[in-house]
Design a protein around this motif. Structure first.
Motif, PDB file in Angstrom:
ATOM      1  N   SER A  65       0.909  10.933   7.591  1.00 12.85           N
ATOM      2  CA  SER A  65      -0.339  11.518   7.121  1.00 12.85           C
ATOM      3  C   SER A  65      -0.845  12.519   8.141  1.00 12.85           C
ATOM      4  O   SER A  65      -0.488  12.472   9.316  1.00 12.85           O
ATOM      5  CB  SER A  65      -1.397  10.431   6.890  1.00 12.85           C
ATOM      6  OG  SER A  65      -1.821   9.884   8.103  1.00 12.85           O
ATOM      7  N   LEU A  66      -1.703  13.421   7.659  1.00 20.59           N
ATOM      8  CA  LEU A  66      -2.428  14.291   8.585  1.00 20.59           C
ATOM      9  C   LEU A  66      -3.487  13.435   9.254  1.00 20.59           C
ATOM     10  O   LEU A  66      -4.082  12.565   8.641  1.00 20.59           O
ATOM     11  CB  LEU A  66      -3.108  15.421   7.818  1.00 20.59           C
ATOM     12  CG  LEU A  66      -2.210  16.530   7.286  1.00 20.59           C
ATOM     13  CD1 LEU A  66      -2.983  17.439   6.359  1.00 20.59           C
ATOM     14  CD2 LEU A  66      -1.619  17.324   8.429  1.00 20.59           C
ATOM     15  N   ALA A  67      -3.743  13.669  10.500  1.00 24.94           N
ATOM     16  CA  ALA A  67      -4.752  12.888  11.200  1.00 24.94           C
ATOM     17  C   ALA A  67      -6.087  13.024  10.500  1.00 24.94           C
ATOM     18  O   ALA A  67      -6.556  14.117  10.226  1.00 24.94           O
ATOM     19  CB  ALA A  67      -4.877  13.369  12.643  1.00 24.94           C
ATOM     20  N   TYR A  90      -1.414   7.963   2.345  1.00 22.92           N
ATOM     21  CA  TYR A  90      -0.304   8.051   3.274  1.00 22.92           C
ATOM     22  C   TYR A  90       0.966   8.176   2.455  1.00 22.92           C
ATOM     23  O   TYR A  90       1.216   7.367   1.576  1.00 22.92           O
ATOM     24  CB  TYR A  90      -0.299   6.816   4.172  1.00 22.92           C
ATOM     25  CG  TYR A  90      -1.650   6.600   4.809  1.00 22.92           C
ATOM     26  CD1 TYR A  90      -2.586   5.772   4.218  1.00 22.92           C
ATOM     27  CD2 TYR A  90      -2.012   7.288   5.959  1.00 22.92           C
ATOM     28  CE1 TYR A  90      -3.845   5.615   4.759  1.00 22.92           C
ATOM     29  CE2 TYR A  90      -3.274   7.131   6.515  1.00 22.92           C
ATOM     30  CZ  TYR A  90      -4.188   6.301   5.910  1.00 22.92           C
ATOM     31  OH  TYR A  90      -5.438   6.162   6.439  1.00 22.92           O
ATOM     32  N   SER A 134       0.773  11.814  12.152  1.00 20.89           N
ATOM     33  CA  SER A 134       0.640  10.364  12.202  1.00 20.89           C
ATOM     34  C   SER A 134       1.782   9.719  11.430  1.00 20.89           C
ATOM     35  O   SER A 134       2.060  10.087  10.293  1.00 20.89           O
ATOM     36  CB  SER A 134      -0.708   9.944  11.598  1.00 20.89           C
ATOM     37  OG  SER A 134      -0.800   8.541  11.519  1.00 20.89           O
TER      38      SER A 134
END
Lengths: 114, 112
Positions: free
Chosen positions: A94-96, A103, A31
């Motif tokens: 960010s990781l989903a 973030y 993301s």
């Protein structure tokens, strides 16, 4: 672990020109979000991408656009630059679904329009 | 309209003088409240995420708390290296993951 990398760090453009900014997220982060930061308005959301798809867009004119590639790297483009587009453009990755660690932001690209 | 308001805009403290920064928010469904620190010429650095009223988190000299309408960032015995702009942001239930609404920040200066 490398952080979020934004290039270039500084840019000076003339009114009417267009500009492309680049963002490489943290490895594994899918993301990517973009924000504009100005002294008067603070940080304002531009758009978010996930797996090459735009998931959300802020209230900016159509001159602002972006895209994400299959390796999660993202670019944003501003066409027909105006003086008011001078700002710090920040990218965050960010990781989903992982909001707990927030973030991670890059150091930004400082755009000056003259 | 969803919004985030931070106060004061600027705060000057002497080293060791504890204080609090305020973040008031009005959102239609809070999914998370974030605190960031930003140094000049750099991007925001993540500090805390708070999800529900009554929640508290601590990190070194910083402690963040959350109520239904506001959040506080308490700074205990600050040092000059704590000087920075502190940003508060909220994520709404109906917003996508990356869509944060930021306050304009509190610029903290800590003098030795």
């Amino acid at each position: 672990k490398a952080g979020v990398t934004q290039t270039p760090r500084y840019l000076i453009k003339t009114r009417g020109q267009q500009v492309t900014l680049s963002c490489s997220p943290i490895s594994g982060h899918r993301s990517v979000s973009w924000y504009q930061q100005t002294p008067g308005q603070g940080l304002q959301f531009l758009f978010e991408y996930f797996s090459e798809t735009q998931r959300n867009k802020g209230n900016f004119p159509g001159r602002f656009s972006g895209r994400q590639f299959s390796n999660s790297r993202s670019e944003m483009n501003v066409s027909t630059l105006e003086l008011g587009d001078s700002a710090l453009y920040l990218c965050a990755s960010s990781l989903a679904g992982q909001g707990e660690t927030g973030y991670t932001f890059g150091s930004g690209t400082r755009l000056t329009v003259v | 309209e969803d919004q985030v308001t931070q106060s004061p805009e600027a705060l000057r403290l002497q080293e060791g003088e504890s204080s609090s920064l305020n973040c008031s928010y009005t959102v239609s469904g809070l999914r998370g409240l974030f605190w960031y620190r930003q140094d000049p010429g750099k991007g925001p650095e993540f500090l805390f995420t708070l999800y529900s009223a009554g929640e508290e988190k601590e990190k070194e000299r910083l402690k963040a708390t959350l109520t239904k309408k506001e959040s506080f960032l308490h700074i205990t015995a600050p040092k000059p290296e704590d000087s920075a702009t502190y940003l508060c942001a909220v994520r709404r239930i109906r917003g996508s993951q990356g869509n944060l609404i930021f306050g304009k920040g509190t610029k903290l200066s800590v003098k030795p």
